[in-house]
Design a protein around this motif. Structure first.
Motif, PDB file in Angstrom:
ATOM      1  N   PRO A   1       7.200  -0.632  -6.738  1.00 26.32           N
ATOM      2  CA  PRO A   1       6.904   0.806  -6.713  1.00 26.32           C
ATOM      3  C   PRO A   1       8.141   1.642  -6.425  1.00 26.32           C
ATOM      4  CG  PRO A   1       6.129  -0.231  -4.701  1.00 26.32           C
ATOM      5  CD  PRO A   1       6.670  -1.327  -5.575  1.00 26.32           C
ATOM      6  N   PHE A   2       8.246   2.751  -7.107  1.00 25.45           N
ATOM      7  CA  PHE A   2       9.317   3.728  -6.926  1.00 25.45           C
ATOM      8  C   PHE A   2       8.618   5.042  -6.619  1.00 25.45           C
ATOM      9  CE2 PHE A   2      12.784   6.332  -9.171  1.00 25.45           C
ATOM     10  CZ  PHE A   2      13.593   6.354  -8.054  1.00 25.45           C
ATOM     11  N   VAL A   3       8.774   5.538  -5.392  1.00 22.46           N
ATOM     12  CA  VAL A   3       8.063   6.735  -4.940  1.00 22.46           C
ATOM     13  C   VAL A   3       9.063   7.863  -4.699  1.00 22.46           C
ATOM     14  CG1 VAL A   3       6.597   7.706  -3.126  1.00 22.46           C
ATOM     15  CG2 VAL A   3       6.262   5.335  -3.866  1.00 22.46           C
ATOM     16  N   VAL A   4       8.818   8.986  -5.356  1.00 27.63           N
ATOM     17  CA  VAL A   4       9.601  10.201  -5.114  1.00 27.63           C
ATOM     18  C   VAL A   4       8.662  11.149  -4.376  1.00 27.63           C
ATOM     19  CG1 VAL A   4      10.912  12.085  -6.135  1.00 27.63           C
ATOM     20  CG2 VAL A   4      10.907   9.824  -7.242  1.00 27.63           C
ATOM     21  N   SER A   5       8.962  11.398  -3.108  1.00 27.73           N
ATOM     22  CA  SER A   5       8.024  12.122  -2.248  1.00 27.73           C
ATOM     23  C   SER A   5       7.858  13.593  -2.571  1.00 27.73           C
ATOM     24  CB  SER A   5       8.424  11.974  -0.778  1.00 27.73           C
ATOM     25  OG  SER A   5       8.286  10.627  -0.398  1.00 27.73           O
ATOM     26  N   ARG A   6       8.912  14.249  -3.093  1.00 19.33           N
ATOM     27  CA  ARG A   6       8.747  15.681  -3.368  1.00 19.33           C
ATOM     28  C   ARG A   6       9.797  16.168  -4.358  1.00 19.33           C
ATOM     29  NH1 ARG A   6       6.831  20.385   0.341  1.00 19.33           N
ATOM     30  NH2 ARG A   6       7.500  22.165  -0.877  1.00 19.33           N
ATOM     31  N   ILE A   7       9.300  16.878  -5.364  1.00 21.76           N
ATOM     32  CA  ILE A   7      10.145  17.566  -6.332  1.00 21.76           C
ATOM     33  C   ILE A   7       9.609  18.988  -6.416  1.00 21.76           C
ATOM     34  CG2 ILE A   7      10.872  17.685  -8.747  1.00 21.76           C
ATOM     35  CD1 ILE A   7      10.350  14.625  -8.861  1.00 21.76           C
ATOM     36  N   ASP A   8      10.490  19.968  -6.305  1.00 24.38           N
ATOM     37  CA  ASP A   8      10.100  21.384  -6.387  1.00 24.38           C
ATOM     38  C   ASP A   8      10.677  21.986  -7.655  1.00 24.38           C
ATOM     39  OD1 ASP A   8       8.772  21.626  -3.852  1.00 24.38           O
ATOM     40  OD2 ASP A   8      10.741  21.525  -2.915  1.00 24.38           O
ATOM     41  N   THR A   9       9.873  22.804  -8.321  1.00 24.39           N
ATOM     42  CA  THR A   9      10.338  23.512  -9.505  1.00 24.39           C
ATOM     43  C   THR A   9       9.577  24.816  -9.657  1.00 24.39           C
ATOM     44  OG1 THR A   9      10.900  23.250 -11.851  1.00 24.39           O
ATOM     45  CG2 THR A   9       8.740  22.417 -11.146  1.00 24.39           C
ATOM     46  N   GLU A  10      10.030  25.655 -10.555  1.00 22.13           N
ATOM     47  CA  GLU A  10       9.324  26.893 -10.873  1.00 22.13           C
ATOM     48  C   GLU A  10       8.756  26.777 -12.273  1.00 22.13           C
ATOM     49  OE1 GLU A  10       9.862  31.737 -11.006  1.00 22.13           O
ATOM     50  OE2 GLU A  10      11.549  30.492 -10.452  1.00 22.13           O
ATOM     51  N   ILE A  11       7.502  27.142 -12.413  1.00 23.17           N
ATOM     52  CA  ILE A  11       6.848  27.139 -13.719  1.00 23.17           C
ATOM     53  C   ILE A  11       6.712  28.586 -14.158  1.00 23.17           C
ATOM     54  CG2 ILE A  11       4.737  26.579 -14.982  1.00 23.17           C
ATOM     55  CD1 ILE A  11       4.378  24.236 -13.031  1.00 23.17           C
TER      56      ILE A  11
ATOM     57  N   LYS B   1       0.853  -1.186   0.000  1.00 19.60           N
ATOM     58  CA  LYS B   1       0.000   0.000   0.000  1.00 19.60           C
ATOM     59  C   LYS B   1       0.889   1.235   0.000  1.00 19.60           C
ATOM     60  CE  LYS B   1      -3.634  -2.115   2.778  1.00 19.60           C
ATOM     61  NZ  LYS B   1      -4.352  -2.013   4.057  1.00 19.60           N
ATOM     62  N   ASN B   2       0.522   2.215  -0.811  1.00 21.65           N
ATOM     63  CA  ASN B   2       1.228   3.496  -0.852  1.00 21.65           C
ATOM     64  C   ASN B   2       0.195   4.593  -0.735  1.00 21.65           C
ATOM     65  OD1 ASN B   2       4.131   2.733  -1.622  1.00 21.65           O
ATOM     66  ND2 ASN B   2       2.885   1.581  -3.068  1.00 21.65           N
ATOM     67  N   THR B   3       0.602   5.734  -0.191  1.00 22.50           N
ATOM     68  CA  THR B   3      -0.300   6.866  -0.075  1.00 22.50           C
ATOM     69  C   THR B   3      -0.070   7.802  -1.249  1.00 22.50           C
ATOM     70  OG1 THR B   3      -0.265   6.710   2.333  1.00 22.50           O
ATOM     71  CG2 THR B   3      -0.983   8.804   1.387  1.00 22.50           C
ATOM     72  N   LEU B   4      -1.133   8.054  -2.031  1.00 20.26           N
ATOM     73  CA  LEU B   4      -1.097   8.980  -3.158  1.00 20.26           C
ATOM     74  C   LEU B   4      -2.223   9.980  -2.952  1.00 20.26           C
ATOM     75  CD1 LEU B   4      -0.756   6.354  -6.036  1.00 20.26           C
ATOM     76  CD2 LEU B   4       1.085   7.568  -4.858  1.00 20.26           C
ATOM     77  N   VAL B   5      -1.896  11.275  -2.932  1.00 21.59           N
ATOM     78  CA  VAL B   5      -2.884  12.322  -2.681  1.00 21.59           C
ATOM     79  C   VAL B   5      -2.983  13.230  -3.909  1.00 21.59           C
ATOM     80  CG1 VAL B   5      -3.491  14.268  -1.196  1.00 21.59           C
ATOM     81  CG2 VAL B   5      -2.378  12.256  -0.208  1.00 21.59           C
ATOM     82  N   ASN B   6      -4.214  13.484  -4.341  1.00 16.14           N
ATOM     83  CA  ASN B   6      -4.495  14.391  -5.453  1.00 16.14           C
ATOM     84  C   ASN B   6      -3.717  14.023  -6.715  1.00 16.14           C
ATOM     85  OD1 ASN B   6      -6.224  15.834  -3.774  1.00 16.14           O
ATOM     86  ND2 ASN B   6      -4.635  17.276  -3.178  1.00 16.14           N
ATOM     87  N   VAL B   7      -4.032  12.869  -7.285  1.00 13.99           N
ATOM     88  CA  VAL B   7      -3.391  12.397  -8.514  1.00 13.99           C
ATOM     89  C   VAL B   7      -3.889  13.234  -9.689  1.00 13.99           C
ATOM     90  CG1 VAL B   7      -3.154  10.429 -10.089  1.00 13.99           C
ATOM     91  CG2 VAL B   7      -3.136  10.061  -7.601  1.00 13.99           C
ATOM     92  N   TYR B   8      -2.963  13.702 -10.538  1.00 14.57           N
ATOM     93  CA  TYR B   8      -3.314  14.474 -11.729  1.00 14.57           C
ATOM     94  C   TYR B   8      -3.765  13.515 -12.828  1.00 14.57           C
ATOM     95  CZ  TYR B   8      -1.224  18.588  -9.623  1.00 14.57           C
ATOM     96  OH  TYR B   8      -0.946  19.632  -8.786  1.00 14.57           O
ATOM     97  N   ALA B   9      -5.056  13.544 -13.135  1.00 14.52           N
ATOM     98  CA  ALA B   9      -5.605  12.654 -14.159  1.00 14.52           C
ATOM     99  C   ALA B   9      -5.419  13.228 -15.558  1.00 14.52           C
ATOM    100  CB  ALA B   9      -7.089  12.407 -13.894  1.00 14.52           C
ATOM    101  N   GLY B  10      -5.297  14.526 -15.666  1.00 15.43           N
ATOM    102  CA  GLY B  10      -5.129  15.187 -16.964  1.00 15.43           C
ATOM    103  C   GLY B  10      -4.031  16.217 -16.889  1.00 15.43           C
ATOM    104  N   ASP B  11      -4.281  17.375 -17.471  1.00 12.94           N
ATOM    105  CA  ASP B  11      -3.303  18.459 -17.452  1.00 12.94           C
ATOM    106  C   ASP B  11      -2.999  18.893 -16.019  1.00 12.94           C
ATOM    107  OD1 ASP B  11      -3.421  18.473 -20.215  1.00 12.94           O
ATOM    108  OD2 ASP B  11      -4.721  20.230 -20.329  1.00 12.94           O
ATOM    109  N   ILE B  12      -1.808  19.421 -15.827  1.00 12.10           N
ATOM    110  CA  ILE B  12      -1.445  20.032 -14.555  1.00 12.10           C
ATOM    111  C   ILE B  12      -1.807  21.509 -14.668  1.00 12.10           C
ATOM    112  CG2 ILE B  12       0.459  20.638 -13.021  1.00 12.10           C
ATOM    113  CD1 ILE B  12       1.815  18.019 -14.023  1.00 12.10           C
TER     114      ILE B  12
END
Length: 135
Positions: free
Chosen positions: A93-103, A27-38
């Motif tokens: 499963p390979f989980v990356v908990s956080r990636i930060d970037t500027e858009i 079991k893994n915790t996934l919150v607010n999965v992007y189903a389409g565009d970000i």
């Protein structure tokens, strides 16, 4: 909406979400999965996200995974891991908990993968990044 996911036999689910955390007992915790565009509220803005990627090894040998994450062809991160003691054919499963970037402007978030079973760097997921109201 332009979303593309893996078509490789050694890649399972590829998900971008607001938060991901490895769990116990498959079991893994996934919150607010992007189903389409970000969709971001404004540009420029900071964007934090998590990744969940399943790799499906064909053998029980050690399994190396390399991910390359880009935003509009600019590298955000390159991440590597090794799986030891897994079963052939069972998703790892390979989980990356956080990636930060500027858009700064609309573009594409892409994730590419290379494994020791498939040395070629292949695109496994692509999502449009757009400002609110443009979707």
């Amino acid at each position: 909406m332009n979303t593309r996911n893996a078509k490789r036999s050694d890649i399972g689910n590829v998900l971008v979400c607001d938060f991901a955390s490895p769990g116990q007992g498959h079991k893994n915790t996934l919150v607010n999965v992007y189903a389409g565009d970000i969709i971001v509220q404004s540009m420029p803005s900071r964007f934090s996200f998590s990744l969940y990627v399943e790799f499906i090894p064909k053998t029980e040998e050690d399994y190396s995974i390399n991910l390359k994450i880009e935003l509009s062809e600019n590298s955000i991160a390159e991440i590597s891991a090794t799986s030891i003691g897994h079963k052939a054919g069972i998703p790892v499963p390979f989980v990356v908990s956080r990636i930060d970037t500027e858009i700064k402007e609309p573009g594409k978030l892409t994730i590419s993968a290379r494994t020791n079973e498939n040395k070629k760097l292949d695109l496994i997921m692509e999502k449009n990044v757009v400002p609110a109201g443009a979707e």
